[in-house]
Design a protein around this motif. Structure first.
Motif, PDB file in Angstrom:
ATOM      1  N   ARG A  87       1.532 -16.133  -8.693  1.00 46.35           N
ATOM      2  CA  ARG A  87       0.376 -16.856  -8.169  1.00 46.35           C
ATOM      3  C   ARG A  87       0.686 -17.569  -6.859  1.00 46.35           C
ATOM      4  NH1 ARG A  87      -4.929 -16.607  -7.704  1.00 46.35           N
ATOM      5  NH2 ARG A  87      -5.943 -18.635  -7.642  1.00 46.35           N
ATOM      6  N   PHE A  88       1.833 -18.214  -6.776  1.00 42.77           N
ATOM      7  CA  PHE A  88       2.180 -18.953  -5.558  1.00 42.77           C
ATOM      8  C   PHE A  88       2.315 -17.999  -4.368  1.00 42.77           C
ATOM      9  CE2 PHE A  88       5.470 -20.459  -2.607  1.00 42.77           C
ATOM     10  CZ  PHE A  88       4.868 -21.635  -2.166  1.00 42.77           C
ATOM     11  N   SER A  89       3.031 -16.893  -4.563  1.00 38.26           N
ATOM     12  CA  SER A  89       3.227 -15.929  -3.471  1.00 38.26           C
ATOM     13  C   SER A  89       1.891 -15.369  -3.002  1.00 38.26           C
ATOM     14  CB  SER A  89       4.139 -14.791  -3.927  1.00 38.26           C
ATOM     15  OG  SER A  89       5.426 -15.271  -4.235  1.00 38.26           O
ATOM     16  N   PHE A  90       0.992 -15.119  -3.947  1.00 40.88           N
ATOM     17  CA  PHE A  90      -0.309 -14.577  -3.564  1.00 40.88           C
ATOM     18  C   PHE A  90      -1.106 -15.586  -2.740  1.00 40.88           C
ATOM     19  CE2 PHE A  90      -4.825 -13.664  -4.322  1.00 40.88           C
ATOM     20  CZ  PHE A  90      -4.865 -12.341  -3.891  1.00 40.88           C
ATOM     21  N   LEU A  91      -0.984 -16.855  -3.066  1.00 42.29           N
ATOM     22  CA  LEU A  91      -1.733 -17.887  -2.345  1.00 42.29           C
ATOM     23  C   LEU A  91      -1.237 -18.065  -0.917  1.00 42.29           C
ATOM     24  CD1 LEU A  91      -2.166 -20.599  -5.140  1.00 42.29           C
ATOM     25  CD2 LEU A  91      -3.941 -19.131  -4.178  1.00 42.29           C
ATOM     26  N   VAL A  92       0.077 -17.897  -0.695  1.00 45.81           N
ATOM     27  CA  VAL A  92       0.622 -18.141   0.642  1.00 45.81           C
ATOM     28  C   VAL A  92       0.645 -16.890   1.507  1.00 45.81           C
ATOM     29  CG1 VAL A  92       2.024 -20.058  -0.198  1.00 45.81           C
ATOM     30  CG2 VAL A  92       3.040 -17.779  -0.036  1.00 45.81           C
ATOM     31  N   GLN A  93       0.589 -15.684   0.896  1.00 49.93           N
ATOM     32  CA  GLN A  93       0.771 -14.466   1.685  1.00 49.93           C
ATOM     33  C   GLN A  93      -0.268 -14.260   2.788  1.00 49.93           C
ATOM     34  OE1 GLN A  93      -1.374 -11.633   1.411  1.00 49.93           O
ATOM     35  NE2 GLN A  93      -2.680 -12.556  -0.175  1.00 49.93           N
ATOM     36  N   PRO A  94      -1.543 -14.704   2.642  1.00 43.60           N
ATOM     37  CA  PRO A  94      -2.482 -14.499   3.747  1.00 43.60           C
ATOM     38  C   PRO A  94      -2.077 -15.219   5.030  1.00 43.60           C
ATOM     39  CG  PRO A  94      -3.654 -15.049   1.723  1.00 43.60           C
ATOM     40  CD  PRO A  94      -2.204 -15.333   1.491  1.00 43.60           C
ATOM     41  N   TYR A  95      -1.254 -16.256   4.896  1.00 38.62           N
ATOM     42  CA  TYR A  95      -0.847 -17.053   6.053  1.00 38.62           C
ATOM     43  C   TYR A  95       0.474 -16.562   6.657  1.00 38.62           C
ATOM     44  CZ  TYR A  95      -4.403 -20.045   4.038  1.00 38.62           C
ATOM     45  OH  TYR A  95      -5.584 -20.518   3.530  1.00 38.62           O
ATOM     46  N   LEU A  96       1.091 -15.575   6.000  1.00 38.85           N
ATOM     47  CA  LEU A  96       2.350 -15.009   6.491  1.00 38.85           C
ATOM     48  C   LEU A  96       2.142 -13.639   7.105  1.00 38.85           C
ATOM     49  CD1 LEU A  96       4.716 -15.963   3.512  1.00 38.85           C
ATOM     50  CD2 LEU A  96       4.383 -17.193   5.657  1.00 38.85           C
ATOM     51  N   ARG A  97       1.246 -12.844   6.525  1.00 34.71           N
ATOM     52  CA  ARG A  97       1.017 -11.486   7.017  1.00 34.71           C
ATOM     53  C   ARG A  97       0.181 -11.500   8.291  1.00 34.71           C
ATOM     54  NH1 ARG A  97      -2.206  -8.350   4.267  1.00 34.71           N
ATOM     55  NH2 ARG A  97      -3.073  -9.938   2.884  1.00 34.71           N
ATOM     56  N   ARG A  98       0.341 -10.440   9.092  1.00 31.62           N
ATOM     57  CA  ARG A  98      -0.496 -10.241  10.278  1.00 31.62           C
ATOM     58  C   ARG A  98      -1.337  -8.976  10.152  1.00 31.62           C
ATOM     59  NH1 ARG A  98       0.486 -12.548  15.120  1.00 31.62           N
ATOM     60  NH2 ARG A  98      -1.510 -11.563  15.557  1.00 31.62           N
ATOM     61  N   VAL A  99      -1.218  -8.255   9.031  1.00 27.99           N
ATOM     62  CA  VAL A  99      -1.948  -7.003   8.850  1.00 27.99           C
ATOM     63  C   VAL A  99      -2.759  -7.084   7.549  1.00 27.99           C
ATOM     64  CG1 VAL A  99      -0.352  -5.571  10.166  1.00 27.99           C
ATOM     65  CG2 VAL A  99       0.073  -5.960   7.730  1.00 27.99           C
ATOM     66  N   ARG A 100      -3.894  -6.418   7.545  1.00 30.87           N
ATOM     67  CA  ARG A 100      -4.777  -6.464   6.380  1.00 30.87           C
ATOM     68  C   ARG A 100      -4.235  -5.602   5.239  1.00 30.87           C
ATOM     69  NH1 ARG A 100      -9.950  -7.929   5.048  1.00 30.87           N
ATOM     70  NH2 ARG A 100     -11.112  -6.603   3.603  1.00 30.87           N
ATOM     71  N   TYR A 101      -3.517  -4.519   5.583  1.00 28.41           N
ATOM     72  CA  TYR A 101      -3.132  -3.548   4.564  1.00 28.41           C
ATOM     73  C   TYR A 101      -1.623  -3.577   4.311  1.00 28.41           C
ATOM     74  CZ  TYR A 101      -7.752  -2.104   6.003  1.00 28.41           C
ATOM     75  OH  TYR A 101      -9.080  -2.122   6.333  1.00 28.41           O
ATOM     76  N   ILE A 102      -1.247  -3.391   3.051  1.00 28.03           N
ATOM     77  CA  ILE A 102       0.169  -3.374   2.681  1.00 28.03           C
ATOM     78  C   ILE A 102       0.704  -1.948   2.634  1.00 28.03           C
ATOM     79  CG2 ILE A 102       0.006  -5.518   1.380  1.00 28.03           C
ATOM     80  CD1 ILE A 102      -0.063  -3.821  -1.199  1.00 28.03           C
ATOM     81  N   THR A 103      -0.167  -0.965   2.790  1.00 31.74           N
ATOM     82  CA  THR A 103       0.205   0.446   2.673  1.00 31.74           C
ATOM     83  C   THR A 103       0.255   1.071   4.062  1.00 31.74           C
ATOM     84  OG1 THR A 103      -0.919   0.523   0.529  1.00 31.74           O
ATOM     85  CG2 THR A 103      -0.379   2.627   1.560  1.00 31.74           C
ATOM     86  N   LEU A 104       1.402   1.679   4.405  1.00 33.44           N
ATOM     87  CA  LEU A 104       1.569   2.254   5.739  1.00 33.44           C
ATOM     88  C   LEU A 104       0.507   3.294   6.044  1.00 33.44           C
ATOM     89  CD1 LEU A 104       5.455   2.691   5.931  1.00 33.44           C
ATOM     90  CD2 LEU A 104       4.058   0.905   6.968  1.00 33.44           C
ATOM     91  N   VAL A 105       0.137   4.090   5.068  1.00 33.50           N
ATOM     92  CA  VAL A 105      -0.872   5.132   5.284  1.00 33.50           C
ATOM     93  C   VAL A 105      -2.189   4.513   5.726  1.00 33.50           C
ATOM     94  CG1 VAL A 105      -2.234   6.930   4.153  1.00 33.50           C
ATOM     95  CG2 VAL A 105       0.230   6.732   3.676  1.00 33.50           C
ATOM     96  N   ASN A 106      -2.572   3.407   5.136  1.00 31.73           N
ATOM     97  CA  ASN A 106      -3.834   2.758   5.511  1.00 31.73           C
ATOM     98  C   ASN A 106      -3.747   2.112   6.890  1.00 31.73           C
ATOM     99  OD1 ASN A 106      -4.953   3.539   3.078  1.00 31.73           O
ATOM    100  ND2 ASN A 106      -4.355   1.643   2.046  1.00 31.73           N
ATOM    101  N   LEU A 107      -2.566   1.641   7.259  1.00 34.12           N
ATOM    102  CA  LEU A 107      -2.388   1.094   8.606  1.00 34.12           C
ATOM    103  C   LEU A 107      -2.525   2.183   9.661  1.00 34.12           C
ATOM    104  CD1 LEU A 107       0.603  -1.331   7.985  1.00 34.12           C
ATOM    105  CD2 LEU A 107      -1.711  -1.983   8.662  1.00 34.12           C
ATOM    106  N   MET A 108      -2.202   3.428   9.302  1.00 40.15           N
ATOM    107  CA  MET A 108      -2.300   4.533  10.248  1.00 40.15           C
ATOM    108  C   MET A 108      -3.737   4.947  10.527  1.00 40.15           C
ATOM    109  SD  MET A 108       0.744   7.065   8.953  1.00 40.15           S
ATOM    110  CE  MET A 108       2.468   6.547   8.866  1.00 40.15           C
TER     111      MET A 108
END
Length: 412
Positions: A288-309
């Motif tokens: 739960r804690f990691s999920f709450l903070v991850q939006p403020y650490l990531r710079r990309v919407r997707y965690i899957t490389l295929v979707n980023l492509m």
């Protein structure tokens, strides 16, 4: 001509070996030395140390081994001073390799980073190190070249070396045929290659399977376990499930190829799913804690490389959102993905049920993945990187990628 390698992960060892095979075609007299693993040694690299034995994930383990890393850094610096190789090639392992790059630059040795770290995802502050210590950034993903160039780095897109590995693999066709002979569609479950990934994701996948069977009773399920330890772990969880599941060890490629569709933990396996053009749903569980903070650490919407492509805008302002099936901005997504701290098994199942009930939808997604594979998944990253390095080092007779590709595939 001599090139010093610094490679710290088992996957990087394979990419390094493929690059050495390609470089030898470009520069037959070149010598290869440095830090790597057994595959690089087999390719002809004179290893000063098997750095893959020190591949660590946790901060505590890094601290416990800090004296070893400092010793290896000192040894490399001494080698740079006494032998001055013509180039240093770094693959993965940024924590250690930034220090190797720094020492090489201090000695006036050009530095190539083959497969740049994903600074764009969360660690943009490290771009200063890339500008200062790396002369040539060889990028794995199409959008990376512009991102690095916009920030003052000399970057070139060469492709993802994982596709070279996949092209070189041989799968057991008899096993694939046996799996396809079963009655009903096959859903392959890929819970991850690390113990904590299996622990965090497999229970959700088994719940997903229960939802699927409720709507598609003839569906079959098979788990691809990375090793024997994870096979035992998977069997323990599967025994609690209401769904009958087969478990196979070291059969990931075969089970992906045999499947109608897949459930997968987020990771490099998404590229393997793309390579096989296999409709799949991606899942990654966080506390739960990691999920709450991850939006403020990531710079990309997707965690899957295929979707980023497939997105026109991979980089977003913080806090960053996540995939939403009903959001128009996610319509391009080919592998639905669920980064979550809660039970989303019903939503995962909905995608699989739709594909298994509607063959036209399954075939449509397969075709879309195959089209993307034609654009980015044809391999050749090792050859393109070798041609680039050879030319950068003055190899004016460097061969074209077309000339070398076939022989490299055979060597790998």
């Amino acid at each position: 001509m001599q090139i010093f390698f610094s490679v710290g992960e088992p996957s990087g060892d394979l990419h390094g070996a493929n690059l050495i095979h390609a470089l030898r075609k470009q520069m037959p007299e070149c010598e290869f030395v440095g830090y790597g693993g057994p595959k690089m040694a087999a390719a002809g690299c004179e290893l000063h140390e098997d750095l893959t034995k020190l591949a660590v994930m946790w901060v505590l383990k890094v601290l416990l081994n800090i004296h070893k890393f400092l010793g290896l850094l000192k040894r490399a610096d001494q080698y740079f001073e006494e032998h001055r190789p013509d180039a240093v090639v770094l693959i993965d392992y940024p924590g250690f390799n930034w220090w190797i790059a720094r020492r090489a630059k201090q000695r006036g040795i050009p530095v190539f980073y083959y497969g740049t770290p994903q600074l764009w995802a969360w660690a943009e502050y490290r771009i200063k190190k890339m500008r200062r210590y790396v002369d040539h950034a060889l990028c794995k993903l199409p959008f990376e070249e512009k991102w690095f160039r916009d920030r003052g780095c000399n970057a070139t897109y060469v492709g993802h070396p994982y596709f070279d590995e996949l092209r070189g693999r041989n799968i057991d066709k008899d096993f694939v045929a046996q799996q396809r002979e079963g009655a009903g569609p096959l859903v392959t479950i890929l819970p991850g290659s690390r113990d904590q990934e299996v622990a965090g994701n497999l229970e959700c996948f088994l719940k997903t399977a229960e939802h699927i069977v409720a709507k598609v009773p003839e569906a079959r399920f098979a788990i691809a376990a990375f090793n024997e330890k994870q096979t035992i772990q998977a069997r323990r969880l599967a025994n609690k499930s209401k769904v009958r599941v087969e478990i196979h060890t070291q059969r990931t490629g075969e089970l992906i190829e045999a499947a109608d569709c897949c459930l997968a933990c987020s990771g490099s396996v998404s590229l393997e799913l793309l390579y096989h053009a296999k409709p799949s749903v991606i899942h990654y569980h966080l506390n739960r804690f990691s999920f709450l903070v991850q939006p403020y650490l990531r710079r990309v919407r997707y965690i899957t490389l295929v979707n980023l492509m497939t997105t026109d805008n991979p980089f977003r302002k913080r806090p960053v959102g996540i995939y939403d099936r009903n959001d128009p901005q996610d319509a391009h997504v080919l592998l639905p993905e669920y980064l979550t701290s809660t039970d989303r098994s019903g939503e995962l199942a909905a995608h699989i049920i739709e594909w298994l009930r509607d063959e036209s939808q399954l075939e449509k997604r397969h075709t879309e993945l195959a089209e993307l594979r034609e654009q980015v998944g044809q391999g050749g990253a090792s050859v393109r990187a070798a041609v680039y390095i050879a030319k950068a080092l003055g190899g004016t007779d460097a061969k074209s990628t077309d000339t070398v590709s076939t022989s490299i595939a055979n060597a790998a």
